[in-house]
Design a protein around this motif. Structure first.
Motif, PDB file in Angstrom:
ATOM      1  N   LEU A  74       0.702  -1.318   0.166  1.00 28.55           N
ATOM      2  CA  LEU A  74      -0.050   0.092   0.057  1.00 28.55           C
ATOM      3  C   LEU A  74       0.899   1.380  -0.059  1.00 28.55           C
ATOM      4  CD1 LEU A  74      -2.988  -0.598   2.514  1.00 28.55           C
ATOM      5  CD2 LEU A  74      -2.937  -0.915   0.046  1.00 28.55           C
ATOM      6  N   LYS A  75       2.042   1.250   0.519  1.00 25.93           N
ATOM      7  CA  LYS A  75       3.046   2.287   0.714  1.00 25.93           C
ATOM      8  C   LYS A  75       3.744   2.458  -0.717  1.00 25.93           C
ATOM      9  CE  LYS A  75       4.836   0.595   4.351  1.00 25.93           C
ATOM     10  NZ  LYS A  75       5.606   0.359   5.400  1.00 25.93           N
ATOM     11  N   CYS A  76       3.588   1.745  -1.595  1.00 29.21           N
ATOM     12  CA  CYS A  76       4.579   1.771  -3.005  1.00 29.21           C
ATOM     13  C   CYS A  76       4.181   3.014  -3.486  1.00 29.21           C
ATOM     14  CB  CYS A  76       4.339   0.631  -3.642  1.00 29.21           C
ATOM     15  SG  CYS A  76       5.226  -0.545  -3.009  1.00 29.21           S
ATOM     16  N   ALA A  77       5.118   3.987  -4.037  1.00 27.45           N
ATOM     17  CA  ALA A  77       4.937   5.014  -4.650  1.00 27.45           C
ATOM     18  C   ALA A  77       5.595   5.096  -6.150  1.00 27.45           C
ATOM     19  CB  ALA A  77       5.302   6.456  -4.074  1.00 27.45           C
ATOM     20  N   ASN A  78       6.443   4.299  -6.362  1.00 29.31           N
ATOM     21  CA  ASN A  78       7.369   4.348  -7.488  1.00 29.31           C
ATOM     22  C   ASN A  78       7.602   2.772  -8.020  1.00 29.31           C
ATOM     23  OD1 ASN A  78       7.824   7.302  -7.762  1.00 29.31           O
ATOM     24  ND2 ASN A  78       8.877   6.761  -5.737  1.00 29.31           N
ATOM     25  N   VAL A  87      -0.197  -0.937 -10.140  1.00 31.32           N
ATOM     26  CA  VAL A  87      -0.967   0.037  -9.475  1.00 31.32           C
ATOM     27  C   VAL A  87      -0.037   0.558  -8.322  1.00 31.32           C
ATOM     28  CG1 VAL A  87      -3.046   0.905  -8.401  1.00 31.32           C
ATOM     29  CG2 VAL A  87      -3.180  -0.503 -10.305  1.00 31.32           C
ATOM     30  N   MET A  88       0.383   1.910  -8.067  1.00 27.00           N
ATOM     31  CA  MET A  88       0.904   2.345  -7.001  1.00 27.00           C
ATOM     32  C   MET A  88       0.093   3.119  -6.080  1.00 27.00           C
ATOM     33  SD  MET A  88       4.185   1.692  -7.342  1.00 27.00           S
ATOM     34  CE  MET A  88       3.581  -0.088  -7.827  1.00 27.00           C
ATOM     35  N   GLU A  89      -0.411   2.243  -4.988  1.00 24.70           N
ATOM     36  CA  GLU A  89      -1.477   3.019  -4.098  1.00 24.70           C
ATOM     37  C   GLU A  89      -0.804   4.472  -3.360  1.00 24.70           C
ATOM     38  OE1 GLU A  89      -3.972   0.006  -5.031  1.00 24.70           O
ATOM     39  OE2 GLU A  89      -1.856  -0.197  -4.314  1.00 24.70           O
ATOM     40  N   ASN A  90       0.365   4.379  -2.919  1.00 30.07           N
ATOM     41  CA  ASN A  90       1.020   5.343  -2.273  1.00 30.07           C
ATOM     42  C   ASN A  90       0.222   5.968  -1.060  1.00 30.07           C
ATOM     43  OD1 ASN A  90       2.965   7.357  -2.020  1.00 30.07           O
ATOM     44  ND2 ASN A  90       2.269   8.836  -3.577  1.00 30.07           N
ATOM     45  N   ILE A  91      -0.016   5.041  -0.299  1.00 29.76           N
ATOM     46  CA  ILE A  91      -0.931   5.514   1.051  1.00 29.76           C
ATOM     47  C   ILE A  91      -0.226   5.333   2.074  1.00 29.76           C
ATOM     48  CG2 ILE A  91      -2.977   4.807   2.379  1.00 29.76           C
ATOM     49  CD1 ILE A  91      -4.466   3.778  -0.256  1.00 29.76           C
ATOM     50  N   HIS A  92       0.098   6.350   2.817  1.00 33.45           N
ATOM     51  CA  HIS A  92       0.819   6.339   3.986  1.00 33.45           C
ATOM     52  C   HIS A  92       0.106   6.593   5.352  1.00 33.45           C
ATOM     53  CE1 HIS A  92       4.637   5.842   1.795  1.00 33.45           C
ATOM     54  NE2 HIS A  92       4.080   6.504   0.773  1.00 33.45           N
ATOM     55  N   ILE A  93      -1.088   6.962   5.367  1.00 29.91           N
ATOM     56  CA  ILE A  93      -1.831   7.283   6.602  1.00 29.91           C
ATOM     57  C   ILE A  93      -1.854   6.123   7.686  1.00 29.91           C
ATOM     58  CG2 ILE A  93      -3.969   6.395   5.788  1.00 29.91           C
ATOM     59  CD1 ILE A  93      -5.505   8.580   6.948  1.00 29.91           C
ATOM     60  N   PHE A  94      -1.336   4.895   7.065  1.00 32.51           N
ATOM     61  CA  PHE A  94      -1.360   3.766   7.826  1.00 32.51           C
ATOM     62  C   PHE A  94      -0.096   3.510   8.403  1.00 32.51           C
ATOM     63  CE2 PHE A  94      -4.908   2.296   5.056  1.00 32.51           C
ATOM     64  CZ  PHE A  94      -5.805   2.652   5.797  1.00 32.51           C
ATOM     65  N   ASP A  95       0.826   4.063   8.072  1.00 36.83           N
ATOM     66  CA  ASP A  95       2.390   4.246   8.501  1.00 36.83           C
ATOM     67  C   ASP A  95       2.686   3.708  10.016  1.00 36.83           C
ATOM     68  OD1 ASP A  95       2.862   4.122   5.581  1.00 36.83           O
ATOM     69  OD2 ASP A  95       4.360   5.783   5.868  1.00 36.83           O
ATOM     70  N   PRO A  96       1.807   4.567  10.617  1.00 38.15           N
ATOM     71  CA  PRO A  96       2.143   4.407  12.233  1.00 38.15           C
ATOM     72  C   PRO A  96       1.787   2.928  12.734  1.00 38.15           C
ATOM     73  CG  PRO A  96       1.553   6.623  11.913  1.00 38.15           C
ATOM     74  CD  PRO A  96       1.283   5.807  10.619  1.00 38.15           C
ATOM     75  N   TRP A  97       1.011   2.225  11.884  1.00 42.51           N
ATOM     76  CA  TRP A  97       0.400   1.084  12.586  1.00 42.51           C
ATOM     77  C   TRP A  97       1.314  -0.103  12.683  1.00 42.51           C
ATOM     78  CZ3 TRP A  97      -5.135   0.065  10.033  1.00 42.51           C
ATOM     79  CH2 TRP A  97      -6.092   0.888  10.407  1.00 42.51           C
ATOM     80  N   HIS A  98       2.561   0.160  11.883  1.00 45.41           N
ATOM     81  CA  HIS A  98       3.614  -0.909  11.690  1.00 45.41           C
ATOM     82  C   HIS A  98       4.434  -1.167  12.949  1.00 45.41           C
ATOM     83  CE1 HIS A  98       3.133  -1.576   7.345  1.00 45.41           C
ATOM     84  NE2 HIS A  98       2.646  -0.478   7.318  1.00 45.41           N
ATOM     85  N   PHE A  99       4.558  -0.244  14.122  1.00 47.32           N
ATOM     86  CA  PHE A  99       5.570  -0.458  14.938  1.00 47.32           C
ATOM     87  C   PHE A  99       5.068  -0.007  16.234  1.00 47.32           C
ATOM     88  CE2 PHE A  99       6.287   3.349  12.198  1.00 47.32           C
ATOM     89  CZ  PHE A  99       6.192   4.434  13.209  1.00 47.32           C
TER      90      PHE A  99
END
Length: 362
Positions: A74-78, A87-99
């Protein structure tokens, strides 16, 4: 199917941007494959049947094993080796969920404001708690599909030592990092596999697992399956002693199934996942920061220790992941409805809302 079978068979488990990419793809899929081998064929079929409902939008990421890397995709931009999808979702709203950013502060530095308040949302342990709560109360196949993918992924993340910690240092060996090192991302190192900071080195399982997911990952499936089988043989559940007790998660699930929903059930469940985070922190974090120097080659003895610890982490991840899975498989069968096109419409609406939220926040 009886509710007893559900209770015995439900809750499952669980590319390279700077933060929150824990275990590279091979490591995530390995933990999921270990869990898959411990489940029955019918349990796996239930889980895969649910995940496959998103196959039109996420081809190649819709079975128990490959869904483990979906949150990172989901975080892929390139486009690149770690982001091969069309398809590149480029979604980073969930990044803090990982740690979980539990402070590691061996020099007793003055911490930034609120750095010690690492438990509340957002965090991996909070997201896992939200996931098991949703699985224990929802009738929505969309909710199960979404949360199951995060469970598969996050149970892996919180067993990577540098996804359980934020290090604070001020010395010549590790650097001037009074605001935190973002889980080792700000400590550059030199390694045999090209992992160029301490966090990446641990994501690669000390340079052991470097093959990332691609639409053609099936070519590597046999090796992944054999590796998982070898780990299952090498590390029986008894090898963890009191470090893992499946009754903790079952107690949380029992509370969720109680129709009266006693107050504090969310906190009861969250403590299960915080216990897992603390175990990873205590077992791996002091050693992960010891014996290495910024901008220097990873020492041989450090690499040997890190590889051995990673193997234990993968198996313990399975033990906790498999309990999670077994608690939810039957629940999927009993409580969710097959809604056909509606589930796809709901998914697309949520993705539109997510992108709008991200634009407003970022």
């Amino acid at each position: 199917m009886t509710r007893h079978w559900l209770h015995g068979a439900t809750l499952l488990l669980f590319t390279i941007p700077p933060v929150a990419w824990a275990w590279w793809d091979n490591g995530h899929m390995l933990t999921a494959e270990i869990a898959r081998q411990q489940l029955t064929k019918s349990q796996v079929a239930v889980i895969n049947g649910l995940l496959e409902e998103w196959s039109d939008d996420f081809p190649g990421l819709c079975d128990l094993v490959t869904a483990a890397v979906w949150p990172d995709q989901l975080k892929c931009a390139n486009h690149g080796a770690v982001c091969p999808r069309a398809v590149m979702e480029n979604i980073h709203i969930f990044d803090p969920w990982h740690f979980d950013e539990k402070p590691y502060n061996p020099q007793n530095l003055t911490l930034p404001h609120c750095a010690d308040q690492w438990l509340p949302n957002p965090s991996a342990s909070f997201t896992l708690t939200s996931a098991i709560t949703s699985m224990g109360t929802s009738n929505s196949r969309f909710a199960f599909n979404f949360m199951l993918r995060w469970v598969i992924h996050l149970v892996g993340d919180i067993h990577q030592p540098l996804h359980s910690a934020d290090g604070y240092f001020d010395d010549a060996r590790l650097g001037h990092l009074p605001q935190g090192d973002r889980g080792g991302n700000l400590i550059p190192v030199i390694s045999d596999c090209g992992a160029n900071n301490l966090h990446f080195y641990w994501d690669s399982a000390a340079c052991q697992y470097l093959v990332n997911w691609s639409p053609h990952y099936q070519d590597h499936r046999e090796a992944l399956t054999q590796n998982a089988s070898d780990l299952i043989t090498k590390y029986p559940p008894s090898s963890f002693g009191t470090r893992y007790d499946p009754e903790h998660l079952k107690a949380c699930w029992t509370q969720l199934q109680n129709k009266s929903k006693p107050s504090g059930v969310f906190d009861i469940c969250q403590q299960v996942f915080v216990r897992w985070v603390n175990d990873t922190f205590d077992t791996g974090v002091p050693g992960a920061y010891g014996g290495i120097t910024r901008n220097s080659m990873i020492p041989d003895d450090y690499a040997v220790w890190a590889k051995a610890l990673d193997m234990v982490c993968f198996w313990k991840t399975y033990a906790e992941f498999e309990s999670h899975l077994q608690l939810s498989t039957m629940y999927i069968l009993e409580r969710t409805e097959q809604t056909g096109q509606k589930k796809i419409e709901r998914y697309r609406k949520v993705m539109v809302v997510t992108r709008k939220l991200e634009q407003k926040i970022c």
